[in-house]
Design an enzyme around this catalytic site. Structure first.
Site, PDB file in Angstrom:
ATOM      1  N   GLY A  12      77.877 -20.374  20.938  1.00 52.61           N
ATOM      2  CA  GLY A  12      78.098 -20.464  19.503  1.00 52.61           C
ATOM      3  C   GLY A  12      79.110 -19.432  19.042  1.00 52.61           C
ATOM      4  O   GLY A  12      79.555 -18.586  19.833  1.00 52.61           O
ATOM      5  N   ASP A  13      79.520 -19.544  17.784  1.00 55.61           N
ATOM      6  CA  ASP A  13      80.483 -18.612  17.185  1.00 55.61           C
ATOM      7  C   ASP A  13      81.831 -18.634  17.886  1.00 55.61           C
ATOM      8  O   ASP A  13      82.525 -17.620  17.935  1.00 55.61           O
ATOM      9  CB  ASP A  13      79.940 -17.170  17.193  1.00 55.61           C
ATOM     10  CG  ASP A  13      78.578 -17.070  16.544  1.00 55.61           C
ATOM     11  OD1 ASP A  13      78.369 -17.752  15.525  1.00 55.61           O
ATOM     12  OD2 ASP A  13      77.716 -16.335  17.058  1.00 55.61           O
ATOM     13  N   LYS A  16      84.614 -22.713  15.848  1.00 58.43           N
ATOM     14  CA  LYS A  16      84.683 -24.170  15.672  1.00 58.43           C
ATOM     15  C   LYS A  16      85.135 -24.546  14.266  1.00 58.43           C
ATOM     16  O   LYS A  16      85.837 -25.522  14.078  1.00 58.43           O
ATOM     17  CB  LYS A  16      83.309 -24.801  15.932  1.00 58.43           C
ATOM     18  CG  LYS A  16      82.850 -24.677  17.366  1.00 58.43           C
ATOM     19  CD  LYS A  16      81.518 -25.365  17.589  1.00 58.43           C
ATOM     20  CE  LYS A  16      80.335 -24.640  16.982  1.00 58.43           C
ATOM     21  NZ  LYS A  16      80.054 -23.310  17.530  1.00 58.43           N
ATOM     22  N   LYS A  18      87.237 -23.354  12.086  1.00 58.37           N
ATOM     23  CA  LYS A  18      88.677 -23.434  11.852  1.00 58.37           C
ATOM     24  C   LYS A  18      89.290 -24.658  12.550  1.00 58.37           C
ATOM     25  O   LYS A  18      90.117 -25.359  11.979  1.00 58.37           O
ATOM     26  CB  LYS A  18      89.337 -22.154  12.378  1.00 58.37           C
ATOM     27  CG  LYS A  18      90.818 -22.289  12.527  1.00 58.37           C
ATOM     28  CD  LYS A  18      91.487 -21.055  13.023  1.00 58.37           C
ATOM     29  CE  LYS A  18      92.826 -21.435  13.620  1.00 58.37           C
ATOM     30  NZ  LYS A  18      93.701 -20.311  13.825  1.00 58.37           N
ATOM     31  N   ASN A  38      71.428 -22.694  10.370  1.00 55.84           N
ATOM     32  CA  ASN A  38      71.605 -21.585  11.329  1.00 55.84           C
ATOM     33  C   ASN A  38      73.076 -21.440  11.690  1.00 55.84           C
ATOM     34  O   ASN A  38      73.515 -20.383  12.149  1.00 55.84           O
ATOM     35  CB  ASN A  38      70.757 -21.801  12.598  1.00 55.84           C
ATOM     36  CG  ASN A  38      70.878 -23.193  13.203  1.00 55.84           C
ATOM     37  OD1 ASN A  38      71.453 -24.089  12.594  1.00 55.84           O
ATOM     38  ND2 ASN A  38      70.324 -23.376  14.386  1.00 55.84           N
ATOM     39  N   GLY A  40      77.173 -21.162  11.022  1.00 52.39           N
ATOM     40  CA  GLY A  40      78.029 -20.533  10.010  1.00 52.39           C
ATOM     41  C   GLY A  40      79.466 -20.797  10.407  1.00 52.39           C
ATOM     42  O   GLY A  40      80.005 -20.097  11.247  1.00 52.39           O
ATOM     43  N   HIS A  41      80.052 -21.855   9.873  1.00 57.16           N
ATOM     44  CA  HIS A  41      81.411 -22.221  10.268  1.00 57.16           C
ATOM     45  C   HIS A  41      82.410 -21.651   9.265  1.00 57.16           C
ATOM     46  O   HIS A  41      82.416 -22.014   8.102  1.00 57.16           O
ATOM     47  CB  HIS A  41      81.529 -23.743  10.389  1.00 57.16           C
ATOM     48  CG  HIS A  41      80.731 -24.274  11.547  1.00 57.16           C
ATOM     49  ND1 HIS A  41      80.486 -25.593  11.775  1.00 57.16           N
ATOM     50  CD2 HIS A  41      80.116 -23.621  12.568  1.00 57.16           C
ATOM     51  CE1 HIS A  41      79.759 -25.735  12.884  1.00 57.16           C
ATOM     52  NE2 HIS A  41      79.524 -24.546  13.363  1.00 57.16           N
ATOM     53  N   GLN A 225      76.329 -24.431  16.900  1.00 61.33           N
ATOM     54  CA  GLN A 225      75.865 -23.572  18.005  1.00 61.33           C
ATOM     55  C   GLN A 225      76.720 -23.861  19.260  1.00 61.33           C
ATOM     56  O   GLN A 225      77.829 -24.346  19.127  1.00 61.33           O
ATOM     57  CB  GLN A 225      74.377 -23.748  18.302  1.00 61.33           C
ATOM     58  CG  GLN A 225      73.460 -23.250  17.189  1.00 61.33           C
ATOM     59  CD  GLN A 225      73.285 -24.237  16.055  1.00 61.33           C
ATOM     60  OE1 GLN A 225      73.017 -25.398  16.257  1.00 61.33           O
ATOM     61  NE2 GLN A 225      73.418 -23.767  14.832  1.00 61.33           N
ATOM     62  N   THR A 302      73.956 -14.322   9.727  1.00 61.50           N
ATOM     63  CA  THR A 302      72.983 -13.230   9.593  1.00 61.50           C
ATOM     64  C   THR A 302      73.636 -11.855   9.503  1.00 61.50           C
ATOM     65  O   THR A 302      72.952 -10.872   9.218  1.00 61.50           O
ATOM     66  CB  THR A 302      72.050 -13.206  10.820  1.00 61.50           C
ATOM     67  OG1 THR A 302      72.867 -13.031  11.990  1.00 61.50           O
ATOM     68  CG2 THR A 302      71.264 -14.493  10.960  1.00 61.50           C
ATOM     69  N   ARG A 304      74.480 -10.105  11.903  1.00 58.31           N
ATOM     70  CA  ARG A 304      74.088  -9.291  13.066  1.00 58.31           C
ATOM     71  C   ARG A 304      75.299  -9.002  13.947  1.00 58.31           C
ATOM     72  O   ARG A 304      76.147  -9.887  14.137  1.00 58.31           O
ATOM     73  CB  ARG A 304      73.059 -10.050  13.924  1.00 58.31           C
ATOM     74  CG  ARG A 304      71.710 -10.183  13.292  1.00 58.31           C
ATOM     75  CD  ARG A 304      70.736 -10.910  14.205  1.00 58.31           C
ATOM     76  NE  ARG A 304      71.050 -12.334  14.332  1.00 58.31           N
ATOM     77  CZ  ARG A 304      70.360 -13.181  15.093  1.00 58.31           C
ATOM     78  NH1 ARG A 304      69.343 -12.760  15.808  1.00 58.31           N
ATOM     79  NH2 ARG A 304      70.677 -14.461  15.138  1.00 58.31           N
TER      80      ARG A 304
HETATM   81  P1  IMP Z   1      67.647 -20.588  15.785  1.00 64.21           P
HETATM   82  O1  IMP Z   1      68.628 -21.678  15.995  1.00 64.21           O
HETATM   83  O2  IMP Z   1      67.748 -19.918  14.437  1.00 64.21           O
HETATM   84  O3  IMP Z   1      66.242 -21.001  16.122  1.00 64.21           O
HETATM   85  O4  IMP Z   1      67.982 -19.412  16.839  1.00 64.21           O
HETATM   86  C1  IMP Z   1      67.850 -19.600  18.238  1.00 64.21           C
HETATM   87  C2  IMP Z   1      68.960 -18.869  18.975  1.00 64.21           C
HETATM   88  O5  IMP Z   1      70.199 -19.493  18.708  1.00 64.21           O
HETATM   89  C3  IMP Z   1      69.129 -17.402  18.562  1.00 64.21           C
HETATM   90  O6  IMP Z   1      69.567 -16.678  19.692  1.00 64.21           O
HETATM   91  C4  IMP Z   1      70.255 -17.455  17.544  1.00 64.21           C
HETATM   92  O7  IMP Z   1      70.942 -16.242  17.441  1.00 64.21           O
HETATM   93  C5  IMP Z   1      71.121 -18.558  18.147  1.00 64.21           C
HETATM   94  N1  IMP Z   1      71.933 -19.261  17.153  1.00 64.21           N
HETATM   95  C6  IMP Z   1      71.515 -20.178  16.260  1.00 64.21           C
HETATM   96  N2  IMP Z   1      72.540 -20.625  15.531  1.00 64.21           N
HETATM   97  C7  IMP Z   1      73.631 -19.998  15.976  1.00 64.21           C
HETATM   98  C8  IMP Z   1      75.022 -20.093  15.627  1.00 64.21           C
HETATM   99  O8  IMP Z   1      75.442 -20.848  14.769  1.00 64.21           O
HETATM  100  N3  IMP Z   1      75.857 -19.260  16.317  1.00 64.21           N
HETATM  101  C9  IMP Z   1      75.413 -18.457  17.316  1.00 64.21           C
HETATM  102  N4  IMP Z   1      74.137 -18.368  17.683  1.00 64.21           N
HETATM  103  C10 IMP Z   1      73.253 -19.140  17.019  1.00 64.21           C
END
Ligand code: IMP
Length: 430
Positions: A12-13, A16, A18, A38, A40-41, A225, A302, A304
């Site tokens: 993920g991240d 995508k 752009k 979850n 964040g594009h 993701q 998030t 983070r």
């Molecule tokens: P959840 O999808 O919130 O249940 O998280 C499960 C795992 O997927 C965790 O490690 C999150 O940090 C990761 N995750 C979920 N969505 C993203 C995303 O869009 N980008 C990167 N990691 C993600």
């Protein structure tokens, strides 16, 4: 591109948002088929930054129809917040350019609360979720107690279903978690109010999509993701709860699997991961920190700090192969300009074995990456717009990534703006 999927080829991240935004200019429909808020594009248009969590990235293009398929875990409150935020910035979001599947499963406020409590319950085994309610929503779906968007549209339909679901959740809240029960009446009223606002967008998305495609519409599927977070093929249990790659499309969008023509994987020129779980090429030292600083590697959803490390060609071969990638787009190449030397993982060492094939299903604890080292290029490449603008060392690095990944690199990205890309000509891969 009559039907193309863009998927994350790492954790993920990958940038995508752009790429999808660029490709959306040539699409008639842009479709989310899995995941939820979850994601964040991030899209930057003329210096203005947009972060989209649920709404497909095609919303920033006039004339594109944006569809949210039934496989998405839909948080109506978050969706409507996003609609309001976009409208305030002058973006049109109406029933004709945003279509939400009546079959998408709903994330309520209590679903998010339960996500946090499940993480607390897991203790050291926590996943590090985004806290957006994704796991509990898909769990309810699989256990056939979940509620769907269509349920929000009528009190008669919603009330008995919500009461049944909350009776079970409240037993969990009080009996297991030792928390106060959820307020059923308040949740009912809140959900009906959200349903009323959602109604103009609700549609039979699968049918509309198939009709559009049959009529010649160009369809772009927006994966969220990354492939290594896939529930079936990722680093389980440290994964998200959906099929993140091409496999999710048929079920999640209601689109026949044999109609997908192209699958473009997106990968950073290095690797990042948020949350817990294996990450073979993670660099815990100064180089990892430098990637984080140079790449501003903090989560779009998030905030983070992301874990950072080197490009992993073992994992890349696996995710491209698994998803039938017809091309690869490498992003954030500019971030590596700050390094004198670049490492790329070419094999793993696990339990005394050298592995060039990704050890799917095995426990990755104790895995050691084997690296080859390439020289850096030491100059700013954010202004490069063609292959010939790149320094020779950057060209060589990209050619190695392509050879090691076994998939043609079709584009490079060298900055966050729409135009900061390098389309790849044939000579780049020869
Ligand atoms: P959840 O999808 O919130 O249940 O998280 C499960 C795992 O997927 C965790 O490690 C999150 O940090 C990761 N995750 C979920 N969505 C993203 C995303 O869009 N980008 C990167 N990691 C993600």
């Amino acid at each position: 591109m009559p039907s193309t999927c863009v998927f994350g080829a790492q954790w993920g991240d990958e940038g995508k948002g752009k790429i999808i935004d660029r490709m959306a200019a040539d699409a008639d429909c842009v479709v989310r088929y899995q995941g939820g808020a979850n994601a964040g594009h991030t899209v930057v248009v003329a210096g203005e930054k947009f972060v989209l969590h649920l709404i497909p990235s095609g919303i920033l293009h006039k004339g594109t129809v944006n569809m949210i398929g039934g496989g998405v875990a839909l948080d109506p409150a978050k969706l409507l917040e996003e609609v309001d935020g976009l409208r305030e910035r002058g973006v049109t979001v109406e029933g004709q350019n945003l279509r939400v599947s009546a079959s998408a499963h709903v994330i309520f406020e209590f679903t998010r609360t339960l996500d946090g409590l499940a993480e607390r319950w897991k203790g050291d085994g926590r996943i590090g979720t985004t806290g957006r309610g994704i796991g509990p929503c898909y769990a309810d779906k699989a256990s056939r107690s979940g509620l769907r968007v269509a349920d929000l549209l009528s009190r008669e339909r919603l009330q008995p279903r919500l009461e049944r679901l909350l009776a079970e959740k409240n037993a969990l809240m009080t009996g297991v978690y030792g928390e106060e029960p959820f307020d059923v009446a308040a949740e009912l009223e809140r959900s009906l109010a959200l349903g009323e606002r959602l109604a103009p967008f609700v549609a039979d998305v699968g049918a509309e999509l198939r009709d559009a495609h049959a009529g010649g519409a160009r369809v772009l599927f927006e994966g969220a993701q990354g492939a290594l977070l896939d529930i079936d093929h990722g680093t389980y249990p440290y994964v998200t709860s959906s099929n993140t790659g091409t496999a999710g499309i048929a079920a999640g969008a209601g689109f026949p699997a044999n109609q997908l023509e192209d699958a473009v994987g997106i990968a950073k020129a290095y690797c990042t991961r948020v949350g817990e779980g294996p990450f073979p090429t993670e660099d815990h030292g100064a180089e990892g920190q430098k990637i984080r600083d140079e790449g501003n590697e903090y989560g779009a959803t998030t905030g983070r700090p992301r874990r950072c490390g080197w490009f992993d060609s073992v994992a890349m071969r696996f995710t491209c192969d698994l998803n039938g990638a017809t091309g690869l787009i490498v992003t954030n190449l500019d971030v590596l300009s700050a390094f004198d030397e670049l490492k790329v993982c070419v094999a793993y060492h696990l339990d005394g074995e050298r592995l060039e094939r990704y050890p799917s299903g095995r426990d990755l604890d104790g895995i050691e990456p084997e690296y080859v080292t390439f020289p850096g290029w030491g100059t700013d490449i954010t202004g490069a717009r063609s292959w010939d603008d790149l320094p020779a060392a950057a060209q060589a690095y990209v050619q190695h990534l392509e050879a090691l990944s076994g998939t043609p690199i079709v584009m490079l990205s060298v900055g966050p703006e729409r135009d900061q890309v390098i389309p790849m000509a044939v000579e780049a891969s020869t």
